[in-house]
Design an enzyme around this catalytic site. Sequence first.
Site, PDB file in Angstrom:
ATOM      1  N   PRO A   1      -5.043   2.965   4.305  1.00  0.00           N
ATOM      2  CA  PRO A   1      -3.632   3.038   4.694  1.00  0.00           C
ATOM      3  C   PRO A   1      -2.721   2.443   3.620  1.00  0.00           C
ATOM      4  O   PRO A   1      -2.993   1.367   3.085  1.00  0.00           O
ATOM      5  CB  PRO A   1      -3.581   2.218   5.984  1.00  0.00           C
ATOM      6  CG  PRO A   1      -4.982   2.253   6.513  1.00  0.00           C
ATOM      7  CD  PRO A   1      -5.852   2.251   5.298  1.00  0.00           C
ATOM      8  N   GLU A   2      -1.657   3.171   3.313  1.00  0.00           N
ATOM      9  CA  GLU A   2      -0.683   2.721   2.327  1.00  0.00           C
ATOM     10  C   GLU A   2       0.682   2.605   3.006  1.00  0.00           C
ATOM     11  O   GLU A   2       0.776   2.584   4.238  1.00  0.00           O
ATOM     12  CB  GLU A   2      -0.649   3.691   1.143  1.00  0.00           C
ATOM     13  CG  GLU A   2      -1.985   3.818   0.412  1.00  0.00           C
ATOM     14  CD  GLU A   2      -1.935   4.772  -0.778  1.00  0.00           C
ATOM     15  OE1 GLU A   2      -0.843   4.977  -1.349  1.00  0.00           O
ATOM     16  OE2 GLU A   2      -2.989   5.330  -1.142  1.00  0.00           O
TER      17      GLU A   2
ATOM     18  N   LYS B   1       1.661  -3.073   2.275  1.00  0.00           N
ATOM     19  CA  LYS B   1       0.633  -2.613   3.207  1.00  0.00           C
ATOM     20  C   LYS B   1       0.364  -3.624   4.317  1.00  0.00           C
ATOM     21  O   LYS B   1      -0.650  -3.531   5.011  1.00  0.00           O
ATOM     22  CB  LYS B   1      -0.664  -2.330   2.443  1.00  0.00           C
ATOM     23  CG  LYS B   1      -0.514  -1.323   1.303  1.00  0.00           C
ATOM     24  CD  LYS B   1      -1.824  -1.170   0.545  1.00  0.00           C
ATOM     25  CE  LYS B   1      -1.665  -0.318  -0.698  1.00  0.00           C
ATOM     26  NZ  LYS B   1      -2.949  -0.182  -1.438  1.00  0.00           N
TER      27      LYS B   1
ATOM     28  N   HIS C   1     -17.062  -1.840  17.224  1.00  0.00           N
ATOM     29  CA  HIS C   1     -16.037  -1.077  16.515  1.00  0.00           C
ATOM     30  C   HIS C   1     -14.619  -1.501  16.887  1.00  0.00           C
ATOM     31  O   HIS C   1     -13.651  -0.856  16.501  1.00  0.00           O
ATOM     32  CB  HIS C   1     -16.218   0.420  16.791  1.00  0.00           C
ATOM     33  CG  HIS C   1     -17.546   0.953  16.337  1.00  0.00           C
ATOM     34  ND1 HIS C   1     -18.600   1.144  17.198  1.00  0.00           N
ATOM     35  CD2 HIS C   1     -17.997   1.285  15.101  1.00  0.00           C
ATOM     36  CE1 HIS C   1     -19.646   1.595  16.522  1.00  0.00           C
ATOM     37  NE2 HIS C   1     -19.311   1.684  15.254  1.00  0.00           N
TER      38      HIS C   1
ATOM     39  N   ARG D   1     -10.289   3.190  -9.801  1.00  0.00           N
ATOM     40  CA  ARG D   1     -10.150   4.154  -8.713  1.00  0.00           C
ATOM     41  C   ARG D   1     -10.228   5.572  -9.275  1.00  0.00           C
ATOM     42  O   ARG D   1      -9.928   5.812 -10.441  1.00  0.00           O
ATOM     43  CB  ARG D   1      -8.802   3.974  -8.000  1.00  0.00           C
ATOM     44  CG  ARG D   1      -8.525   2.569  -7.505  1.00  0.00           C
ATOM     45  CD  ARG D   1      -9.505   2.129  -6.428  1.00  0.00           C
ATOM     46  NE  ARG D   1      -9.455   3.012  -5.280  1.00  0.00           N
ATOM     47  CZ  ARG D   1      -8.545   2.912  -4.309  1.00  0.00           C
ATOM     48  NH1 ARG D   1      -7.620   1.964  -4.363  1.00  0.00           N
ATOM     49  NH2 ARG D   1      -8.565   3.742  -3.284  1.00  0.00           N
TER      50      ARG D   1
END
Length: 273
Positions: free
Chosen positions: A2-3, A58, A92, A261
């Site tokens: 997530p960004e 973030k 989870h 990356r």
Amino acid sequence: MPELPELEVLRRQAQKELVGRTITGVTVNQPKAINLPVDDYTKRTEGQTICAVERKGKYLALILDGGDALVVHLALGGALVLMDTAEHDPPHTPFVFALNDGRYLHAVNWQLGNISIYETSFLRAPDGPFGQLGPDAWDEISSADELRDAIGGSSAGIKARLMNQAVISGIGNAWSDEILFHGRLHPMTKTSALSDKDFDAIYRAIRDIIGAAIKAGGEGFTDLHGERGTAEESFAVHGREGEDCPGDCGGNVEAMKVAGRTGYLCPSCQKKR
């Protein structure tokens, strides 16, 4: 991962759904995902009312009326989802927060994320979670000049600088690929080689690309209501190695390693200087 667009979607929803709600109970299934012993964490959280929601980069902060803030970092993935039931799968679901309206805020599918509690006054301290970040790319950069001042000029490549959260916060691997493609800039172009025109192109791309991503609900992101965003459907280059460039250059999208990356670009459109 997530960004900024994904966290901004979450902030807007949380502002509407969570502000004014009181946390009546906390279940912690993964103590390593908090910054205090479980008993201390629950004592500082239970009975507190969420009075505001803030975001920088973030990170998301749920501001509590007792002087603390719950700081959410989704890290590699995960979601906060409102549900009508407390039932959950502990392996989870690292956290469940019970709310006074009968709903439950579940943290699901966590991947190295955390929800830490700090005094609200520490948020923007130099060593605080917000204070360590550069200006937010969406909320705190309002012109190409401000963007240039934040990024500076050095031998570092522009993609690496955009992803450096201490320089400018919120942009990661995926959205930096899209921003640089739309600005027609090679990811390895040194920031010292960028012109005012280049910074203007990057700034306009940030506003256009991030704005559209927020409207689309983010990239493959599960929001507060359990719905999934579709922003990745508009990706021009990210994750599209070998595909035709969506521009008119006739080239193909390629992958390359940048700052550890895997990034994507069209070398025909984004020529290295």
